[in-house]
Enzyme design. Structure first.
Site, PDB file in Angstrom:
ATOM      1  CD  GLU A  85      16.045 -14.810   4.240  1.00 31.96           C
ATOM      2  OE1 GLU A  85      15.467 -15.455   5.154  1.00 31.96           O
ATOM      3  OE2 GLU A  85      16.550 -13.685   4.418  1.00 31.96           O
TER       4      GLU A  85
ATOM      5  CG  ASP B  84      -1.972   0.966   1.309  1.00 29.32           C
ATOM      6  OD1 ASP B  84      -2.851   0.874   0.449  1.00 29.32           O
ATOM      7  OD2 ASP B  84      -1.965   1.843   2.200  1.00 29.32           O
TER       8      ASP B  84
HETATM    9  C1  GLC Z   1      -4.237   2.872  -0.609  1.00 31.35           C
HETATM   10  C2  GLC Z   1      -5.490   2.044  -0.540  1.00 31.35           C
HETATM   11  C3  GLC Z   1      -6.624   2.922  -0.126  1.00 31.35           C
HETATM   12  C4  GLC Z   1      -6.311   3.513   1.230  1.00 31.35           C
HETATM   13  C5  GLC Z   1      -4.980   4.256   1.206  1.00 31.35           C
HETATM   14  C6  GLC Z   1      -4.501   4.580   2.581  1.00 31.35           C
HETATM   15  O1  GLC Z   1      -4.289   3.802  -1.613  1.00 31.35           O
HETATM   16  O2  GLC Z   1      -5.712   1.422  -1.767  1.00 31.35           O
HETATM   17  O3  GLC Z   1      -7.837   2.221  -0.093  1.00 31.35           O
HETATM   18  O4  GLC Z   1      -7.325   4.384   1.622  1.00 31.35           O
HETATM   19  O5  GLC Z   1      -3.979   3.469   0.621  1.00 31.35           O
HETATM   20  O6  GLC Z   1      -4.051   3.421   3.218  1.00 31.35           O
END
Ligand code: GLC
Length: 590
Positions: A294, A231
């Site tokens: 790993e 993310d």
């Molecule tokens: C990413 C996710 C989104 C979230 C953001 C903050 O973009 O896809 O859904 O709100 O990160 O974590």
């Protein structure tokens, strides 16, 4: 060159231009995989509380096996107060009771693997939840203490520190800083949150943060996951000194109307600030690459990075870093033959340069579903949510184009991502009542951006059951539109020409012809002067043709039709007729 090219129709001559050779590297599964995104709270609910869960997923894995996907990616199911639907993680090593238990996870993983479906989980390293134990410790500790140093705390500006430390704004709207109250009740320091105020950013210069996340990776790798979707992978390192920046950042940034599809795949959009795409992030991914190496079984890392141009994004998938990156330049390109051709070229070129597969994606949990985006007045444009009073998409036209776009995408070499429900042709819920909205975007933007709830509505599994079979009690955490009855899986399964069966056949043929590891040569001259209305390419022996309209296109009679996104009109001779907003797959008759 591809081994077989389509014969020219009598009245024109075709030329082909090879831009991507068949991949020599085919052994790693992720290079060509079709990966299906599960948004757990909206996929299937087994407990009856109206929120999807892990046992719900386990119970529906056969649907995914039958559809023919290679892997699933699960959005977060970790312990979380759910202020951003689980992207605010309180404990990275546990399942939130809403979704089940670690045992439920293990069972889901075992069953998925038994069905030959790999499992990728979401990792949220840019920020934690304010309910993470570290943040509690930070609040209880003094300014400058090691407990504070895991996050980005700063003194405020102005005589009494009442102004935020810099001018940054949150992606969800409003300021990116929140001031805390010290344990003695006096106003304290400020902490940075690029997203909601319940999502404090971690300080990745702190070695403790790095060690912790390597251990989190190992925790899930040891359980047997096949990879991680990372993310906000372009956000973890901030520019030295946190310099002021007054620009705005938006999710999945890309096309601004009419600007999409320049030569380098860049849209000239925002996200150029000192919190994004800093050089320092790459060192993190090099170390994670080593951790994954790993383990056996080609585990992979997928970058969610809103970075442009594509050559810049390709730096995340250099041979010693991540394995894939979401291609948001493709997602944000308008429904336009020339623009799509240029973004496909830029994508393949940039990834070929570093030896990584290109990915393709049209929908996810952060954008209006492509069946609705493609029915908007500017087809493919990307509003941040649609609600009552907003211009409404043309549902029929949108779906027709969405199916054409999907067949175009699945004909391309590389790896493709599908978002749950798109195999049913689901539209966005564009009339969800505003008081039901749960996305923090809605209130943080002071009700100017409707946000992402409309693409997150619980799936319809059966037309006749309450809640369309999403939950045994009929309860659903967001209400579903009435139109979901006609999109339910049980009315589409086994129905020739349904969106579900179009997807299923496409995945079967994609596998049969090894399109994921295949080639791309543009075919021009079908017919002459159609470069603004037709996109045609050959991948291995398959000719993929999308007609953007308005006229109907006639293909040579010596082609064998393999698949089409719509029923096709019949020609008197054997020629294939391709109406507007339709994609066909065909090959030369033997
Ligand atoms: C990413 C996710 C989104 C979230 C953001 C903050 O973009 O896809 O859904 O709100 O990160 O974590």
């Amino acid at each position: 060159m591809p081994s077989a090219l389509p014969a020219s129709p009598a009245d024109t001559s075709t030329t082909t231009t090879l831009v991507h050779a068949p991949s020599a590297r085919t052994s790693e599964w992720w290079r060509s995989a079709v990966i299906y995104q599960i948004y757990p709270r909206s996929f299937a609910d087994a407990s009856g509380d109206g929120i999807g869960d892990l046992p719900g997923i386990t119970g529906r894995l056969k649907h995914l096996a039958r559809l023919g996907v290679d892997a699933v990616w699960l959005s977060p199911f970790y312990r979380s107060p759910q202020h951003d639907a689980g992207y605010d993680v309180a404990d990275y090593r546990d399942v939130d009771p809403l979704f089940g238990t670690l045992d439920d996870f293990d069972e889901m993983l075992t069953k998925a693997h038994a069905l030959d479906i790999r499992v990728i989980v979401d990792l949220v390293p840019n920020h934690t939840s304010t309910e993470h134990v570290w943040f509690g410790q930070a609040l209880a500790a003094a300014a400058g203490s090691p407990d504070r140093a895991r996050y980005i705390f700063r003194d405020g500006k102005g005589p009494d520190g009442a102004e935020p430390p810099n001018t940054w704004t949150s992606v969800f709207g409003g300021p990116a800083w929140t001031r805390i109250t010290d344990p003695d009740g006096s106003p304290g320091q400020w902490y940075l949150h690029l997203f909601d105020e319940t999502q404090p950013d971690l300080d990745w210069d702190n070695p403790e943060v790095r060690t912790e996340f390597e251990q989190v990776l190992r925790f899930w790798l040891d359980r047997g996951v096949d990879g991680f979707r990372v993310d906000v992978a372009h956000g973890m390192v901030k520019a030295e000194g946190l310099p002021d920046w007054t620009g705005t950042s938006s999710m999945i940034d890309g096309a601004h109307e009419g600007t999409s599809g320049s030569e380098d795949g860049s849209t000239g959009a925002g996200n150029q600030g000192p919190m994004w795409d800093q050089e320092g992030v790459h060192e993190i991914y090099r170390s994670w690459h080593q951790v994954l190496a790993e383990y056996d079984g080609d585990r992979c890392l997928v970058a969610e990075a809103w970075v442009e141009p594509l050559s810049r994004l390709a730096r995340y998938v250099r041979p010693d870093e991540m394995h894939q990156a979401f291609n948001f330049s493709f997602l944000t390109t308008l429904w336009d033959a020339r623009a799509l051709r240029s973004v496909v070229n830029a994508s393949l070129e940039a990834n070929d340069e570093v030896g990584a597969p290109t990915t393709w994606v049209l929908s996810n949990h952060d954008v209006v579903r492509h069946a609705s985006r493609l029915g908007l007045e500017v087809p493919g444009s990307k509003p941040n949510g649609i609600g009552e009073g907003d211009p409404q998409p043309d549902e029929e036209l949108g779906l027709r184009r969405a199916r054409a776009a999907t067949l175009l995408m699945l004909g391309l070499p590389g790896s493709a991502y599908l978002y749950q429900g798109e195999e049913l042709g689901l539209p966005e819920h564009t009339s969800l009542a505003d008081d039901e909205r749960q996305d923090p975007t809605w209130w943080r933007s002071e009700h100017t951006e409707r946000g992402r709830d409309g693409c997150r509505v619980p799936l319809p599994w059966s037309a006749e059951e309450p809640g369309y079979g999403f939950s045994p009690t009929g309860s659903t955490w967001l209400s579903q539109p009435d139109s979901f009855a006609r999109y339910a899986l049980d009315v589409q399964r086994g129905t020739p020409g349904s969106t579900y069966e179009v997807y299923r056949s496409a995945l079967r043929l994609r596998r049969e012809f090894s399109l994921g590891t295949g080639s791309l040569a543009w075919v021009d001259g079908l017919p002459a002067d159609a470069e603004s209305t037709v996109l045609a390419f050959v991948n291995r022996e398959v000719l993929v043709v999308t007609n953007f309209g308005p006229g109907t296109l006639r293909l040579p009679a010596d082609l064998e039709l393999l698949h089409a996104s719509q029923d096709l009109p019949l020609a008197e001779d054997d020629a294939v007729l391709v109406p507007a907003d339709t994609t066909v797959w065909a090959r030369l008759r033997a």
